[in-house]
Motif scaffolding. Structure first.
Motif, PDB file in Angstrom:
ATOM      1  N   GLU A 243       0.832  -1.201   0.000  1.00  0.00           N
ATOM      2  CA  GLU A 243       0.000   0.000   0.000  1.00  0.00           C
ATOM      3  C   GLU A 243       0.868   1.254   0.000  1.00  0.00           C
ATOM      4  OE1 GLU A 243      -2.445  -0.235   3.486  1.00  0.00           O
ATOM      5  OE2 GLU A 243      -3.548  -1.992   2.753  1.00  0.00           O
ATOM      6  N   ALA A 244       1.912   1.225   0.815  1.00  0.00           N
ATOM      7  CA  ALA A 244       2.807   2.388   0.909  1.00  0.00           C
ATOM      8  C   ALA A 244       3.532   2.629  -0.412  1.00  0.00           C
ATOM      9  CB  ALA A 244       3.816   2.178   2.032  1.00  0.00           C
ATOM     10  N   LEU A 245       4.061   1.571  -1.001  1.00  0.00           N
ATOM     11  CA  LEU A 245       4.784   1.727  -2.269  1.00  0.00           C
ATOM     12  C   LEU A 245       3.862   2.179  -3.388  1.00  0.00           C
ATOM     13  CD1 LEU A 245       7.202  -1.330  -2.076  1.00  0.00           C
ATOM     14  CD2 LEU A 245       7.817   1.091  -1.931  1.00  0.00           C
ATOM     15  N   ALA A 246       2.603   1.794  -3.311  1.00  0.00           N
ATOM     16  CA  ALA A 246       1.643   2.195  -4.341  1.00  0.00           C
ATOM     17  C   ALA A 246       1.369   3.698  -4.311  1.00  0.00           C
ATOM     18  CB  ALA A 246       0.341   1.418  -4.176  1.00  0.00           C
ATOM     19  N   THR A 247       1.688   4.356  -3.203  1.00  0.00           N
ATOM     20  CA  THR A 247       1.472   5.803  -3.120  1.00  0.00           C
ATOM     21  C   THR A 247       2.573   6.595  -3.819  1.00  0.00           C
ATOM     22  OG1 THR A 247       2.668   6.142  -1.026  1.00  0.00           O
ATOM     23  CG2 THR A 247       0.305   5.536  -0.886  1.00  0.00           C
ATOM     24  N   LEU A 248       3.651   5.927  -4.190  1.00  0.00           N
ATOM     25  CA  LEU A 248       4.756   6.622  -4.841  1.00  0.00           C
ATOM     26  C   LEU A 248       4.470   6.786  -6.326  1.00  0.00           C
ATOM     27  CD1 LEU A 248       7.733   4.763  -3.133  1.00  0.00           C
ATOM     28  CD2 LEU A 248       6.654   6.916  -2.455  1.00  0.00           C
ATOM     29  N   PRO A 249       4.734   7.951  -6.875  1.00  0.00           N
ATOM     30  CA  PRO A 249       4.445   8.168  -8.293  1.00  0.00           C
ATOM     31  C   PRO A 249       5.339   7.335  -9.201  1.00  0.00           C
ATOM     32  CG  PRO A 249       5.525  10.097  -7.323  1.00  0.00           C
ATOM     33  CD  PRO A 249       5.277   9.126  -6.218  1.00  0.00           C
ATOM     34  N   ASP A 250       4.748   6.803 -10.242  1.00  0.00           N
ATOM     35  CA  ASP A 250       5.471   6.066 -11.290  1.00  0.00           C
ATOM     36  C   ASP A 250       6.316   4.910 -10.759  1.00  0.00           C
ATOM     37  OD1 ASP A 250       4.410   7.834 -13.182  1.00  0.00           O
ATOM     38  OD2 ASP A 250       6.072   9.231 -12.867  1.00  0.00           O
ATOM     39  N   GLY A 251       5.943   4.354  -9.615  1.00  0.00           N
ATOM     40  CA  GLY A 251       6.681   3.214  -9.091  1.00  0.00           C
ATOM     41  C   GLY A 251       8.116   3.529  -8.731  1.00  0.00           C
TER      42      GLY A 251
END
Length: 172
Positions: free
Chosen positions: A75-83
């Motif tokens: 979930e946290a990593l999904a909040t970062l733009p463009d992976g």
């Protein structure tokens, strides 16, 4: 997966990524299936990882080390733009979100540690100080010793904590 379009010198094989990160290849594949990592594919369908994957893996491992479940990490990593890989600022923001959860877990572990030190491990489950299975010596009224194991009218605790005797206020 994206096909490679050059820049091979910047990409790591799964073996190189495993060696550099200290994470088993099978775990890297698992992370990829869980969409924690992404790879690119060669014309021969071999995985290649950008060097930024090393930072994502470090983030995953540190998060796991402090007790954050993989689902929460995803979930946290999904909040970062463009992976993109997490930055120091991202870590500060995300770890702040997890702080209350971690504080509660720490408090639970400290409570457990403190309760364990007062238990002498005799198995009697009727010590006045045993708050793990016998809060406030509620079973002491049944007699001395390991009454939970020797009294046939008492059912031993269910290994399922949701079904524990200490959760049933109607039982002495």
């Amino acid at each position: 997966m994206v096909q490679l379009d050059g820049g091979r010198s910047r990409l790591l094989t799964v073996g190189e990524l495993s060696q550099r990160s200290g994470v088993a290849i099978s775990a890297l594949h698992y992370y990829e299936r869980q969409q924690l990592l992404t790879s690119e594919r060669t014309a021969g369908n071999q995985r290649r990882y950008r060097r930024e994957a090393l930072r994502r893996i470090a983030f995953i491992r540190v998060s796991q080390r402090v007790g954050v479940p993989l689902a929460r990490i995803a979930e946290a990593l999904a909040t970062l733009p463009d992976g993109r890989p997490p930055t120091k600022r991202d870590w500060a923001r995300l770890s702040n979100v997890w702080r209350d959860e971690l504080d509660a877990r720490i408090a639970d572990l400290q409570h457990l540690r403190n309760d364990l030190t007062s238990c002498i491990g005799c198995g009697c489950l009727s010590l006045r100080t045993c708050s793990l299975q016998n809060p406030e010596d509620s079973r002491g009224a049944r007699g001395d010793g390991p009454t939970i194991w020797t009294d046939p009218t008492i059912t031993p605790p269910d290994p399922d904590p949701g079904n524990s005797l200490i959760d049933d206020p109607s039982r002495p």
